[in-house]
Design a protein around this motif. Structure first.
Motif, mmCIF file in Angstrom:
data_model
loop_
_atom_site.group_PDB
_atom_site.id
_atom_site.type_symbol
_atom_site.label_atom_id
_atom_site.label_comp_id
_atom_site.label_asym_id
_atom_site.label_seq_id
_atom_site.Cartn_x
_atom_site.Cartn_y
_atom_site.Cartn_z
ATOM 1 N N GLN A 1 3.719 -35.744 -57.270
ATOM 2 C CA GLN A 1 5.144 -36.018 -57.153
ATOM 3 C C GLN A 1 5.835 -34.738 -56.704
ATOM 4 O O GLN A 1 5.487 -33.644 -57.171
ATOM 5 N N ILE A 2 6.804 -34.843 -55.806
ATOM 6 C CA ILE A 2 7.547 -33.672 -55.353
ATOM 7 C C ILE A 2 9.007 -34.036 -55.146
ATOM 8 O O ILE A 2 9.350 -35.192 -54.892
ATOM 9 N N ARG A 3 9.833 -33.036 -55.278
ATOM 10 C CA ARG A 3 11.245 -33.170 -54.925
ATOM 11 C C ARG A 3 11.655 -31.897 -54.197
ATOM 12 O O ARG A 3 11.899 -30.864 -54.814
ATOM 13 N N GLU A 4 11.654 -31.984 -52.880
ATOM 14 C CA GLU A 4 12.010 -30.843 -52.018
ATOM 15 C C GLU A 4 11.217 -29.594 -52.397
ATOM 16 O O GLU A 4 11.752 -28.493 -52.430
ATOM 17 N N LEU A 5 9.951 -29.762 -52.664
ATOM 18 C CA LEU A 5 9.118 -28.658 -53.141
ATOM 19 C C LEU A 5 8.724 -27.737 -51.988
ATOM 20 O O LEU A 5 8.197 -28.182 -50.965
ATOM 21 N N GLU B 1 6.736 -26.242 -46.925
ATOM 22 C CA GLU B 1 7.350 -27.465 -47.431
ATOM 23 C C GLU B 1 6.242 -28.472 -47.737
ATOM 24 O O GLU B 1 5.489 -28.864 -46.849
ATOM 25 N N LYS B 2 6.154 -28.893 -48.979
ATOM 26 C CA LYS B 2 5.041 -29.730 -49.429
ATOM 27 C C LYS B 2 5.314 -31.208 -49.177
ATOM 28 O O LYS B 2 6.462 -31.647 -49.068
ATOM 29 N N SER B 3 4.241 -31.981 -49.089
ATOM 30 C CA SER B 3 4.328 -33.417 -48.903
ATOM 31 C C SER B 3 3.234 -34.086 -49.715
ATOM 32 O O SER B 3 2.387 -33.409 -50.308
ATOM 33 N N PHE C 1 17.913 -29.290 -49.302
ATOM 34 C CA PHE C 1 17.422 -29.366 -47.925
ATOM 35 C C PHE C 1 16.317 -30.409 -47.817
ATOM 36 O O PHE C 1 15.391 -30.428 -48.625
ATOM 37 N N GLU C 2 16.431 -31.260 -46.836
ATOM 38 C CA GLU C 2 15.399 -32.248 -46.551
ATOM 39 C C GLU C 2 15.054 -32.164 -45.069
ATOM 40 O O GLU C 2 15.935 -31.997 -44.227
ATOM 41 N N SER C 3 13.765 -32.295 -44.773
ATOM 42 C CA SER C 3 13.319 -32.131 -43.395
ATOM 43 C C SER C 3 13.952 -33.154 -42.464
ATOM 44 O O SER C 3 14.213 -32.855 -41.289
ATOM 45 N N GLN C 4 14.209 -34.359 -42.950
ATOM 46 C CA GLN C 4 14.794 -35.377 -42.070
ATOM 47 C C GLN C 4 16.265 -35.124 -41.792
ATOM 48 O O GLN C 4 16.800 -35.573 -40.774
ATOM 49 N N HIS C 5 16.951 -34.388 -42.689
ATOM 50 C CA HIS C 5 18.372 -34.091 -42.489
ATOM 51 C C HIS C 5 18.591 -32.713 -41.877
ATOM 52 O O HIS C 5 19.589 -32.475 -41.201
ATOM 53 N N GLN C 6 17.702 -31.779 -42.170
ATOM 54 C CA GLN C 6 17.758 -30.419 -41.637
ATOM 55 C C GLN C 6 19.020 -29.662 -42.063
ATOM 56 O O GLN C 6 19.570 -28.857 -41.312
ATOM 57 N N GLN D 1 35.556 -27.728 -52.039
ATOM 58 C CA GLN D 1 35.077 -27.338 -50.724
ATOM 59 C C GLN D 1 33.583 -27.627 -50.617
ATOM 60 O O GLN D 1 32.836 -27.456 -51.580
ATOM 61 N N VAL D 2 33.173 -28.060 -49.446
ATOM 62 C CA VAL D 2 31.762 -28.339 -49.168
ATOM 63 C C VAL D 2 31.245 -27.286 -48.196
ATOM 64 O O VAL D 2 31.885 -27.014 -47.172
ATOM 65 N N TYR D 3 30.109 -26.683 -48.516
ATOM 66 C CA TYR D 3 29.463 -25.715 -47.644
ATOM 67 C C TYR D 3 28.120 -26.276 -47.194
ATOM 68 O O TYR D 3 27.369 -26.823 -47.998
ATOM 69 N N LEU D 4 27.844 -26.136 -45.905
ATOM 70 C CA LEU D 4 26.583 -26.614 -45.338
ATOM 71 C C LEU D 4 25.871 -25.466 -44.636
ATOM 72 O O LEU D 4 26.532 -24.577 -44.071
ATOM 73 N N LYS D 5 24.564 -25.528 -44.650
ATOM 74 C CA LYS D 5 23.780 -24.618 -43.813
ATOM 75 C C LYS D 5 22.518 -25.356 -43.386
ATOM 76 O O LYS D 5 22.015 -26.233 -44.094
ATOM 77 N N GLY D 6 22.023 -25.013 -42.187
ATOM 78 C CA GLY D 6 20.829 -25.686 -41.709
ATOM 79 C C GLY D 6 20.617 -25.471 -40.229
ATOM 80 O O GLY D 6 21.100 -24.488 -39.646
#
Length: 508
Positions: A159-163, A178-180, A439-444, A459-464
Motif C-alpha cells: 500500500q502506498i500514498r504518494e510514497l 516515486e513508488k508504485s 504531489f501526484e504523477s498524474q496531476h504534476q 490562500q492557495v499555493y501551487l508548485k509543480g
C-alpha cells in the motif's frame, strides 16, 4: 521458505502474502514472529572478521625498504653505533605508527556500515501497531513507513500514498524514487523496482505499507557490505614503484658492499676491517629518511581528505586519487553532495540570481549582476514564500552544518527563502496550513491551503511542472505585485533558456 529464492517484485500482493504465509491486515502473530526470528536470525548485518591489531602492525612493517632499515638498525647496533641505530629504528617506528593509526581509524569508519540497521520500525503484530527495534524484524513482518523513516529491511510495497524514497545509497540517484504497486518482470533491474523499498533507504515523502522479504545479510545493503569485506587489495602505482626501488636499492647496496669488501681483501687489508667498512658503506647508503618523509607527506593528504569527510583506509591511496585525471560517472549524487540549490528565480519579468551552495542558508540575491535588497521586490518575496509554504521538507541546523529532512528539491526552496529572511517556523506560524493536495504523477503539482492571518484570507499555493501550473493560470504579477496579463510564450522561452543551462525548472 528461503528468502533468497523469492522474487517479490514480480508477485502480486496476494501471491506474496500467500507465499510468506502472512495476513497483511493483521501481520504476524507474536509467536510466529519469534519462531521466524529463530529460523532466519536477527535483522542485522553480520560483522566481518576484521584484522587483529598485530596483523595491522605487521602489514605496516611488511615492506622491502623497511626490512632494509631494520637490518641496518640491527647491524649498527651490533657495531655499537647507538646513535645511528636509534635514528634508523626511530624512523621505522614513526613510519609504522602513522600507518597503523590511519588504517585503524579508517577501519572503524568502514565498520559503521554494519550499524545502518540499528533503527526502530513500526510493524503490525496480532493486528496491533507496535514499535520495535529493526533487529527484531523477520521475514513476513508487515512494516508501516512514513516520511522521515529509514527503511529497516527489504520490503515489497503493498500500500502506498504518494510514497517517495531516497535510494541514493544504493543507486547513486539523488532524486527520490516515486513508488508504485505495479507488478514488474523478473528481469527488472534494482533501480527500476518501484514496488520495492530497500534497507537503509530514506522515506522522503508520503507513507506506505510493505511486507519484509529479506533481512540482514540478504538485503541489498547487506550484499554491498559482504562485497566490501571481499575486496582485493591492489597495489597502487606508488607502492609498486617503491617496491621496485627498494629491490633495486637492496641489490645495489649489497653489490657495492661486496665489491668494497672484495677489493679491500684483494689489496691485503684485514678481513674484519674490510667487513666493517663494507657494513658502514651499506648502512650509509640506505635512505633512512625516505619512508618517514613519504609517510608524513601522505598523512598530510589523508588529513586534508578527512576534513572533507573522505575515508582513506590505505595511505598510498591518496597518491592514486591525486593522479586521477578523468572520472566517468552517470549518476547525479555519486560524486556530488546530493544537495540541490536554487540558482535562479524568474518573477515579475525579472531574473534573480542566488549565490551560495548546498543547504547552508547563506548567500546574496542578484538582479542584473548587482546585489539587491530582496525586501524591495514584493513579487520575489511572494514567490519565495510560496516555495516555503507549499513544502513538506524541514531545514535542520546541526553542529557546524545544515541538513534537509525530506525531498532535496523542496529543501532547496527552503534554503532560498531563508536567504531572503523568510524562516520556516515564523512564516508557517503566520500562515498555518489548513489542507494540502500531495504531489501526484498524474496531476504534476502539489497544492496547499493556508490562512493568512495578517490579511485574514485563505490562500492557495501551487508548485509543480510548468505545463500543469500554466494550465491553471491566466494572470501574473509584476515586480510590485500588480496583476498583469500572463505571457505564456515569453515564460516558455525563459524556461527553455534556464533548462539549456542544465537547471531543473519548477513553477510555483
Amino acid at each position: 521458505m528461503e528468502s533468497q529464492k523469492i522474487h517479490p517484485h514480480q508477485l502480486s500482493a496476494d501471491a506474496l502474502a500467500a507465499k510468506l504465509q502472512v495476513d497483511v491486515q493483521r501481520g504476524l502473530s507474536e509467536a510466529e514472529a519469534q519462531r521466524r526470528l529463530k529460523q532466519h536470525g536477527a535483522n542485522r548485518l553480520t560483522p566481518q572478521r576484521g584484522k587483529s591489531p598485530w596483523r595491522l602492525l605487521f602489514e605496516q612493517v611488511h615492506q622491502p625498504l623497511v626490512y632494509i632499515l631494520l637490518i641496518a638498525a640491527a647491524v649498527t647496533g651490533f657495531l655499537q653505533e647507538w646513535v645511528d641505530s636509534s635514528v634508523i629504528f626511530g624512523v621505522v617506528l614513526v613510519n609504522t605508527l602513522i600507518g597503523f593509526i590511519q588504517e585503524a581509524n579508517a577501519l572503524k569508519a568502514i565498520d559503521a556500515l554494519s550499524r545502518v540497521l540499528t533503527v526502530t520500525s513500526t510493524v503490525l503484530r496480532d493486528g496491533q501497531r507496535r514499535s520495535i527495534a529493526a533487529t527484531e524484524l523477520t521475514i513476513g513482518d508487515v512494516v508501516l513507513l512514513q516520511s522521515g523513516d529509514k527503511v529497516p529491511a527489504d520490503l515489497r510495497l503493498l500500500q502506498i500514498r504518494e510514497l517517495q524514497i531516497d535510494e541514493s545509497a544504493l543507486t547513486g540517484e539523488s532524486v527520490p524514487v516515486e513508488k508504485s504497486l505495479a507488478i514488474l518482470s523478473n528481469a527488472t533491474v534494482l533501480a527500476d523496482r518501484t514496488n520495492m523499498a530497500y534497507a537503509s533507504a530514506l522515506v522522503t515523502y508520503g507513507s506506505g505499507l510493505g511486507v519484509v522479504v529479506d533481512i540482514g545479510d540478504h538485503t541489498e545493503i547487506g550484499r554491498i557490505n559482504s562485497l566490501l569485506s571481499r575486496t582485493v587489495e591492489l597495489e597502487t602505482p606508488l607502492t609498486k614503484k617503491m617496491g621496485q626501488f627498494s629491490t633495486l636499492l637492496l641489490w645495489v647496496i649489497l653489490g657495492l658492499a661486496a665489491v668494497t669488501f672484495a677489493v679491500g681483501v684483494w689489496r691485503g687489508q684485514p678481513l674484519l676491517e674490510m667487513f666493517m667498512a663494507a657494513v658502514a658503506l651499506a648502512v650509509g647508503a640506505i635512505p633512512e629518511g625516505l619512508p618517514a618523509a613519504l609517510t608524513i607527506t601522505l598523512a598530510i593528504g589523508v588529513s586534508r581528505m578527512a576534513k572533507s569527510n573522505a575515508i582513506i583506509r590505505k595511505l598510498p591511496a591518496v597518491e592514486t586519487l591525486g593522479s586521477t585525471t578523468v572520472i566517468c560517472s552517470d549518476k547525479t549524487g555519486t560524486l556530488t553532495q546530493n544537495q540541490m540549490t536554487v540558482q535562479s528565480l524568474y518573477a515579475g519579468g525579472a531574473l534573480f540570481g542566488f549565490t551560495g551552495s548546498g543547504y547552508t542558508p547563506e548567500g546574496d540575491i542578484y538582479l542584473n549582476n548587482t546585489a539587491v535588497a530582496h525586501s524591495h521586490y514584493p513579487v520575489l518575496m511572494e514567490c519565495l514564500k510560496a516555495g516555503l509554504l507549499c513544502n513538506d521538507a524541514r531545514l535542520i541546523a546541526d553542529v557546524n552544518t545544515w541538513r534537509i529532512e525530506g525531498d532535496p528539491t523542496e529543501g532547496a526552496l527552503l534554503v532560498s527563502a531563508h536567504k531572503a529572511g523568510l524562516h520556516q517556523a515564523t512564516v508557517s506560524l503566520a500562515n498555518p496550513r489548513l489542507d494540502a493536495i500531495p504531489f501526484e504523477s498524474q496531476h504534476q503539482f502539489m497544492a496547499t491551503l493556508h490562512h493568512n492571518q495578517a490579511l485574514d484570507v485563505r490562500q492557495v499555493y501551487l508548485k509543480g511542472a510548468l505545463e500543469s501550473i500554466l494550465a491553471r493560470c491566466d494572470k501574473a504579477f509584476d515586480l510590485h505585485m500588480q496583476p498583469m496579463a500572463l505571457d505564456k510564450a515569453l515564460l516558455q522561452q525563459q524556461v527553455e533558456q534556464l533548462a539549456a543551462q542544465g537547471l531543473r525548472v519548477l513553477k510555483y
